[in-house]
Motif scaffolding. Structure first.
Motif, mmCIF file in Angstrom:
data_model
loop_
_atom_site.group_PDB
_atom_site.id
_atom_site.type_symbol
_atom_site.label_atom_id
_atom_site.label_comp_id
_atom_site.label_asym_id
_atom_site.label_seq_id
_atom_site.Cartn_x
_atom_site.Cartn_y
_atom_site.Cartn_z
ATOM 1 N N PHE A 77 8.936 2.520 -4.181
ATOM 2 C CA PHE A 77 7.862 1.538 -4.046
ATOM 3 C C PHE A 77 7.230 1.258 -5.413
ATOM 4 O O PHE A 77 6.672 2.161 -6.038
ATOM 5 C CB PHE A 77 6.757 2.065 -3.137
ATOM 6 C CG PHE A 77 7.083 2.056 -1.666
ATOM 7 C CD1 PHE A 77 6.243 1.426 -0.766
ATOM 8 C CD2 PHE A 77 8.207 2.700 -1.170
ATOM 9 C CE1 PHE A 77 6.518 1.425 0.591
ATOM 10 C CE2 PHE A 77 8.502 2.704 0.181
ATOM 11 C CZ PHE A 77 7.645 2.061 1.070
ATOM 12 N N SER A 78 7.290 0.022 -5.873
ATOM 13 C CA SER A 78 6.604 -0.379 -7.110
ATOM 14 C C SER A 78 5.313 -1.083 -6.698
ATOM 15 O O SER A 78 5.304 -2.281 -6.412
ATOM 16 C CB SER A 78 7.487 -1.314 -7.936
ATOM 17 O OG SER A 78 6.837 -1.685 -9.133
ATOM 18 N N THR A 79 4.225 -0.328 -6.635
ATOM 19 C CA THR A 79 2.974 -0.836 -6.076
ATOM 20 C C THR A 79 1.810 -0.590 -7.023
ATOM 21 O O THR A 79 1.942 0.049 -8.061
ATOM 22 C CB THR A 79 2.650 -0.153 -4.732
ATOM 23 O OG1 THR A 79 2.206 1.195 -4.979
ATOM 24 C CG2 THR A 79 3.861 -0.127 -3.820
ATOM 25 N N LYS A 80 0.638 -1.069 -6.593
ATOM 26 C CA LYS A 80 -0.590 -0.906 -7.365
ATOM 27 C C LYS A 80 -1.462 0.228 -6.834
ATOM 28 O O LYS A 80 -2.641 0.306 -7.172
ATOM 29 C CB LYS A 80 -1.368 -2.220 -7.353
ATOM 30 C CG LYS A 80 -0.654 -3.347 -8.086
ATOM 31 C CD LYS A 80 -1.301 -4.690 -7.848
ATOM 32 C CE LYS A 80 -1.002 -5.179 -6.465
ATOM 33 N NZ LYS A 80 -1.441 -6.563 -6.216
ATOM 34 N N LEU A 81 -0.881 1.113 -6.026
ATOM 35 C CA LEU A 81 -1.636 2.253 -5.512
ATOM 36 C C LEU A 81 -1.937 3.217 -6.650
ATOM 37 O O LEU A 81 -1.105 3.465 -7.512
ATOM 38 C CB LEU A 81 -0.844 2.948 -4.407
ATOM 39 C CG LEU A 81 -0.591 2.101 -3.161
ATOM 40 C CD1 LEU A 81 0.342 2.827 -2.200
ATOM 41 C CD2 LEU A 81 -1.903 1.757 -2.470
ATOM 42 N N PHE A 82 -3.142 3.789 -6.611
ATOM 43 C CA PHE A 82 -3.628 4.612 -7.722
ATOM 44 C C PHE A 82 -4.379 5.799 -7.146
ATOM 45 O O PHE A 82 -5.393 5.621 -6.457
ATOM 46 C CB PHE A 82 -4.549 3.775 -8.609
ATOM 47 C CG PHE A 82 -5.142 4.514 -9.778
ATOM 48 C CD1 PHE A 82 -4.406 4.694 -10.937
ATOM 49 C CD2 PHE A 82 -6.428 5.021 -9.735
ATOM 50 C CE1 PHE A 82 -4.941 5.356 -12.036
ATOM 51 C CE2 PHE A 82 -6.978 5.687 -10.820
ATOM 52 C CZ PHE A 82 -6.233 5.854 -11.966
ATOM 53 N N GLY A 83 -3.878 7.010 -7.413
ATOM 54 C CA GLY A 83 -4.566 8.183 -6.897
ATOM 55 C C GLY A 83 -4.555 8.187 -5.383
ATOM 56 O O GLY A 83 -3.567 7.858 -4.735
#
Length: 450
Positions: A77-83
């Motif tokens: 998954f290449s996503t913008k999820l952070f922490g």
């Protein structure tokens, strides 16, 4: 494709087919930059630094083979999820830092896609978006508040709410109660990607040696010396890009306190065939994640399978390099996929695997100098590291050159991290948190059929 209960490889590694690793290091080297770890972070760092400095001597040493670790095991998954959840990031770090983190991850997704497309990496990349879904009313209400938070921060430009009816028009599942459709994300085959990065780094002159574990790190006034089984590397600067495997690297107590590995698990179905795909809809082939505390994630593959992962994590005190089977978690993943899509009840699970993710006490990633600016460490990706670790390589390349940039000004760089407790206490804390999160999910989902 066979069932692999006793084979310590991911589906991606198995599906890649024949692979010829580079030779182990057998001669002493003197280099400007040494990188430990041949994953997304290490290879991007070496490639970018060498492109900036064609005359520099750069080596990457990998203990196993390229694609063995998290970069060849993750769901792609290449996503913008952070922490962790955005609410927790805001609570711990504040609204402005949450905004800056999201902008960095936007750059990371775009950077990863640009690297793939500009250099022709054949990693089956698809920019298909991500659906974050809920199964129960309490989960749905919480997800609605998450979207409100993104909107209040000005970060929801590619996010749209999807009702149960809107979801069911495209996905024939009785379980999807509503969610957020995020268009600016993609997914890929991680093993093809990391080995494509290996070829990129080699093409500009980076030396890459596999089957070369680091046995000792000695830091002197003049240089840093790495001892491997058959040779030594003397380096001016060192990057430790081992993420969840960092505790396997001999070094300072400071390094061992940076993070702790937790194991997560995945399964993949046999190819579904056109009739089954028509029966479940999913025409857009988006990736999915739910907003449970013990989240699940699932996505299609290029050959018509479905990868399902998550639902539980495991803490182990042994080596992160050793395979840690979890038949109960694999069974849970299969059951959950077939709960979402009852049409798949007779579909066979073709492959099962797991791998460690890097968790730290601050609950967000970090890039830090260790003791002085000659040694840089990156970790704490929390299982969201595909895009993040790609861009972190560019950031670390800037740091190695003493170059200040928009990337090096990102607040995760050289922040004062909270140290992790000892191994036994970290393992106990992880298990306690796991039970608490499972209880939270039980409370939100009580009354759900199945």
């Amino acid at each position: 494709m066979h069932d692999n209960n006793n084979e310590p490889r991911s589906f991606w590694q198995h599906d890649y087919g024949a692979y010829a690793p580079n030779t182990r290091l057998t001669e002493d080297l003197k280099v400007d930059v040494a990188v430990i770890g041949g994953g997304f972070t290490g290879l991007n760092t070496a490639w970018q630094f060498k492109r900036d400095n064609p005359g520099a001597r750069v080596v990457v040493v990998e203990a196993a083979l390229i694609g063995f670790g998290a970069s060849g095991r993750n769901a792609g998954f290449s996503t913008k999820l952070f922490g962790l959840e955005p609410e927790l990031v805001v609570l711990r770090w504040g609204r402005q830092r949450m905004i800056e983190a999201h902008r960095y991850l936007e750059k990371a997704v775009a950077y990863t896609r640009e690297v793939i497309e500009s250099h022709g990496i054949d990693s089956d990349y698809r920019h298909a978006g991500l659906l974050r879904v809920s199964y129960a009313p309490r989960q749905l209400a919480r997800l609605g508040k998450t979207l409100e938070l993104y909107e209040s921060l000005g970060l929801a430009t590619d996010m749209r709410w999807r009702s149960a009816q809107q979801l069911r028009e495209r996905h024939d599942s009785p379980r999807l109660l509503g969610g957020i459709h995020e268009t600016g994300t993609g997914y890929l085959d991680p093993c093809k990607q990391v080995r494509g990065l290996k070829m990129l780094a080699a093409s500009v002159g980076v030396r890459i040696h596999e089957a070369t574990p680091v046995l000792d790190i000695a830091r002197g006034d003049a240089a840093i010396v790495l001892r491997t089984p058959h040779a030594r590397v003397t380096a001016d600067k060192l990057v430790i890009a081992t993420n969840a495997y960092a505790r396997q690297i001999p070094g300072t107590r400071t390094l061992r306190q940076r993070q702790f590995p937790l194991w997560t698990y995945q399964v993949v179905t046999e190819p579904l065939g056109d009739a089954l795909w028509r029966s479940i809809g999913w025409d857009g082939r988006e990736a999915f994640g739910d907003n449970r505390q013990m989240l699940h994630y699932f996505r299609p593959t290029v050959d018509g399978r479905i990868v399902m992962g998550g639902g539980d994590v495991r803490a182990y005190t042994g080596s992160a390099m050793a395979e840690q089977p979890s038949p109960a978690t694999w069974a849970h993943c299969e059951a959950h996929l077939k709960w979402i899509y009852p049409q798949l009840r007779d579909v066979r699970i073709a492959y099962r695997w797991g791998g460690p993710v890097s968790v730290n006490a601050d609950m967000v990633p970090e890039i830090s100098f260790i003791d002085d600016e000659r040694l840089i460490y990156a970790g704490g990706c929390f299982g969201h590291g595909v895009a993040l670790s790609h861009l972190n390589g560019r950031t670390i390349a800037d740091l190695l050159q003493g170059r200040r940039s928009e990337l090096t000004d990102f607040w995760i760089v050289n922040r004062k991290a909270i140290p992790m407790p000892g191994t036994t206490l970290s393992c106990w804390a992880g298990r306690t948190a796991r039970h608490a999160l499972r209880a939270w999910d039980w409370w939100e989902e009580r009354g759900l059929e199945g």
